[in-house]
Design an enzyme around this catalytic site. Structure first.
Site, short mmCIF file in Angstrom:
data_model
loop_
_atom_site.label_atom_id
_atom_site.label_comp_id
_atom_site.label_asym_id
_atom_site.label_seq_id
_atom_site.Cartn_x
_atom_site.Cartn_y
_atom_site.Cartn_z
CB CYS A 10 63.31 37.94 -44.06
SG CYS A 10 64.51 36.47 -43.46
CG LEU A 39 73.12 39.38 -37.65
CD1 LEU A 39 72.52 38.10 -37.05
CD2 LEU A 39 74.78 39.17 -37.45
CB CYS A 47 66.43 32.98 -37.80
SG CYS A 47 67.51 34.21 -38.13
CG MET A 101 71.69 47.66 -34.16
SD MET A 101 72.59 49.01 -34.23
CE MET A 101 71.50 50.12 -34.49
CB SER A 102 66.79 43.85 -37.98
OG SER A 102 66.00 44.89 -37.44
N GLY A 103 67.90 47.03 -38.74
CA GLY A 103 67.41 48.10 -39.75
C GLY A 103 66.00 48.36 -39.28
N GLY A 104 65.48 47.81 -38.28
CA GLY A 104 64.08 48.19 -37.98
C GLY A 104 64.12 49.35 -36.82
CB VAL A 105 61.44 51.22 -35.13
CG1 VAL A 105 60.21 50.00 -35.09
CG2 VAL A 105 61.33 52.09 -34.17
#
EC number: 2.8.1.13
Length: 378
Positions: A208, A40, A109, A15-19
């Site tokens: 990023c 991460l 990545c 879960m990257s924090g995006g939708v």
């Protein structure tokens, strides 16, 4: 493991924090899987990465991921992979530019972090699959092997950056968004219906780990600052100077600062970058026409191809397909010939081969062959 698996699985959702990753985790949980969320941490100092919507490695993103996991009702952890990310992605990025090549850090990545370090750790902990918000699909072939295919919606397809995954990794990959024939607005609407606060969060973009988006400044800082060199034309004549060859990419038109027009009055483009003597060579756009290339470090999404074959190839994350013939030589070198010349091909980029919607594999471009041009001289 595909998203259509019938038995419940132990799933680790990145879960990257995006939708996208939030909705993917929610769908996996709704399908009956035992899902655990993980964010991460990829920077030793998260505040050094860009804030707000422009990155995917900030403290804010970690908090957004945790809130999404709470709403979905799944356990959530933060795993520190900062040192691995620095070595395998950031340092690789810098080294490639220093050598005059054009790397793709997102592809690296996916290969080294999300489906090597993360998957290895997940399997060691007893998880069956890693779930991400990528738009691609994993399909079961007739022989029981797993195949990587394009997303149902080509406009959102991300299979190019996943072409580095091998069959073993695909067997433990889950992409719940890959067969979604919906717009991004509909994904956001789904997130809103699920009560996920990231529903309206803008997508991350660019690199990023470059805080201000200034790639040239980042490289100058890492490679010892500005290093003035010459900008040459195809004949070797000096047209101007630059502050470091590492700041240019093949096919670049803007930012050359040559100061005077070419004899034919047409724009000039970067043709070659030589880090050895710190020169940049420019010329007309037709000089960028590439007819064939050699690629190294191939990674296959299944059995390597035997003998020459006809495929389509994609050369950049958001590029189109082009027809090619390709042959693996000595198991380590891929020779690719284009049916029609293509432009903007640079060493360091990835060439990804497709058979229809199936991803055959990916390799790193080492050298290119340009089309011979007829001299306009008398």
């Amino acid at each position: 493991m595909t998203q259509t698996s019938q038995r419940p699985l132990r799933v680790l959702a990145a879960m990257s924090g995006g939708v996208d990753s939030a909705v993917a985790a929610a769908r996996a949980a709704e399908a009956g899987h035992d899902v655990t969320g993980v964010h991460l941490a990829l920077s030793a100092n998260p505040q050094s990465f860009r804030t707000g919507a422009r990155g995917c490695c900030t403290i804010e993103d970690s908090r957004d991921a945790r809130r999404a996991a709470d709403v979905i009702g799944i356990p959530f952890y933060v795993w520190d992979l900062a040192e691995r990310f620095r070595e395998d992605v950031v340092e690789d990025f810098v080294a490639e530019y220093e050598a005059g090549r054009t790397p793709n850090p997102c592809l690296r990545c996916n290969e080294k972090i999300k489906f090597a370090a993360l998957l290895d750790k997940a399997l060691a902990l007893g998880f069956d699959a890693v779930c991400t918000g990528h738009y691609a699909t994993v399909q079961l072939a007739e022989d029981g092997s797993r195949e990587l295919h394009r997303a149902s919606d080509m406009a959102k397809d991300q299979s190019y950056v996943l072409g580095v995954l091998d069959e073993k990794q695909l067997a433990h990959a889950m992409f719940p968004l890959g067969d979604t024939l919906t717009t991004k607005d509909e994904i956001r609407a789904e997130a809103e219906r699920r009560g996920l606060a990231v529903a309206k969060k803008p997508d991350s973009h660019d690199i990023c780990f470059i805080a201000d988006g200034d790639t040239q400044g980042f490289l100058a800082n890492r490679l010892g600052g500005p290093a003035e060199g010459d900008i040459l034309d195809e004949s070797g004549s000096k047209l101007g100077t630059h502050d470091g060859a590492f700041g240019f990419t093949i096919g670049q038109r803007k930012g050359l600062k040559i100061g005077h027009p070419a004899p034919d009055g047409k724009p000039r483009y970067v043709l070659d970058i030589s880090p050895v003597n710190n020169t940049v060579t420019v010329g007309p756009v037709e000089a960028l026409d590439v007819t064939s290339l050699t690629a190294i470090k191939p990674r296959w999404c299944g059995t390597p191809p035997a003998g020459p074959g006809t495929y389509t190839a994609q050369l950049r994350a958001h590029g189109g397909e082009t027809e090619v013939t390709a042959e693996l030589v000595d198991g380590s070198e891929l020779n690719v010939t284009f049916t029609e010349p293509v432009r903007g091909v640079a060493p360091g980029q990835a060439v990804v081969l497709y058979d229809g919607t199936r991803v055959v594999g990916s390799a790193t471009i080492a050298t290119t062959v340009r089309r011979e041009r007829v001299s306009s001289g008398a």
